[in-house]
Design an enzyme around this catalytic site. Structure first.
Site, PDB file in Angstrom:
ATOM      1  CE  LYS A 271    -112.909   2.694  17.779  1.00 59.27           C
ATOM      2  NZ  LYS A 271    -112.085   3.192  18.322  1.00 59.27           N
TER       3      LYS A 271
HETATM    4  O1  G3P Z   1    -110.828   4.711  22.177  1.00 55.65           O
HETATM    5  C1  G3P Z   1    -111.863   6.138  21.669  1.00 55.65           C
HETATM    6  C2  G3P Z   1    -110.453   7.282  22.453  1.00 55.65           C
HETATM    7  O2  G3P Z   1    -109.453   6.987  21.934  1.00 55.65           O
HETATM    8  C3  G3P Z   1    -111.033   8.160  23.191  1.00 55.65           C
HETATM    9  O3  G3P Z   1    -111.041   8.590  24.123  1.00 55.65           O
HETATM   10  O4  G3P Z   1    -109.248  10.016  25.867  1.00 55.65           O
HETATM   11  O5  G3P Z   1    -110.336  10.422  23.342  1.00 55.65           O
HETATM   12  O6  G3P Z   1    -111.280  10.600  25.438  1.00 55.65           O
HETATM   13  P1  G3P Z   1    -110.160  10.177  24.575  1.00 55.65           P
END
Ligand code: G3P
Length: 217
Positions: free
Chosen positions: A83
């Site tokens: 990533k």
């Molecule tokens: O895959 C990316 C994700 O983990 C981000 O999620 O909820 O931290 O915006 P969030």
């Protein structure tokens, strides 16, 4: 549509894998921190449970540093997807890794132009963050639609990986638009099972079955 689990918690991944619904896993530095585990050990463990793509994120900001970290991470297993952030150095790293046959997930995508750049760099996955756009008052799903349109216009084979999913409605909308993959926390994936009529139906069938006095085994 493929389902990835957005978590680094081993017990959750094991349980989801048993449902047969899990096609891969995404991690990021925040999720590794939350899991409390060692990064390389955790990713290694995940690759043993799930045979689909397992995303592991570099933290260096420069191309050489990203490549050094990617060397460690891609040695873990062939199905590790490196990533990288959507920056010039990230896309340079993407191009290099893809040339070597390594899967790359380009993350932190917040615009369709960024997604276009990632496809041109040969990304395996592009990760638009739907929930974080919603958080700042933009419709995250509009971004998924725009990327779908652009990728289909040019037949890019980069897969749209809807990320930062916050609800079952996000899953449904991403599927309707045609996102190739959605990555979601375990809680959201499990919430997709829920419907009160399913629960009511089970209760009513069970009651009537008991009234028959029969047993199957
Ligand atoms: O895959 C990316 C994700 O983990 C981000 O999620 O909820 O931290 O915006 P969030």
């Amino acid at each position: 549509m493929k389902f990835f689990a957005d978590t680094a918690v081993i017990d959750e991944i094991k349980e989801l894998a048993e449902t047969g619904l899990l096609d891969g896993v995404t991690t990021n530095p925040t999720l590794i921190h939350k899991s409390g585990g060692d990064f390389v050990e955790t990713v290694t463990e995940i690759t043993k449970i799930v045979q689909g793509p397992v995303s592991a994120e570099v933290v260096a900001l420069d191309h050489d540093g990203m490549m050094r970290e990617a060397e460690v991470l891609r040695k873990i297993a062939d199905h590790v997807a490196i990533k990288v952030p959507l920056t010039p150095d990230g896309l340079k790293t993407c191009r290099k890794l893809r040339g070597d046959g390594t899967m790359v997930n380009v993350t932190l995508c917040f615009s369709a132009n960024q997604a276009l750049l990632a496809a041109k760099a040969g990304a395996t996955f592009i990760s638009p963050f739907v929930g974080r756009l919603d958080d700042v008052g933009q419709n995250g799903m509009d971004l998924i639609s725009d990327i779908r349109l652009i990728y289909d216009n040019y037949d890019y084979d980069t897969q749209i990986l809807a990320a930062s999913i916050r609800s079952p409605v996000h899953m449904l909308e991403a599927a309707k638009i045609g996102a190739d993959v959605a990555t979601a926390p375990t809680k959201i994936l499990m919430q997709m099972f829920n419907h009160p009529l399913t629960d009511n139906g089970i209760a009513s069938f069970l009651k009537d079955w008991q009234a028959t006095g029969q047993k199957i085994v």
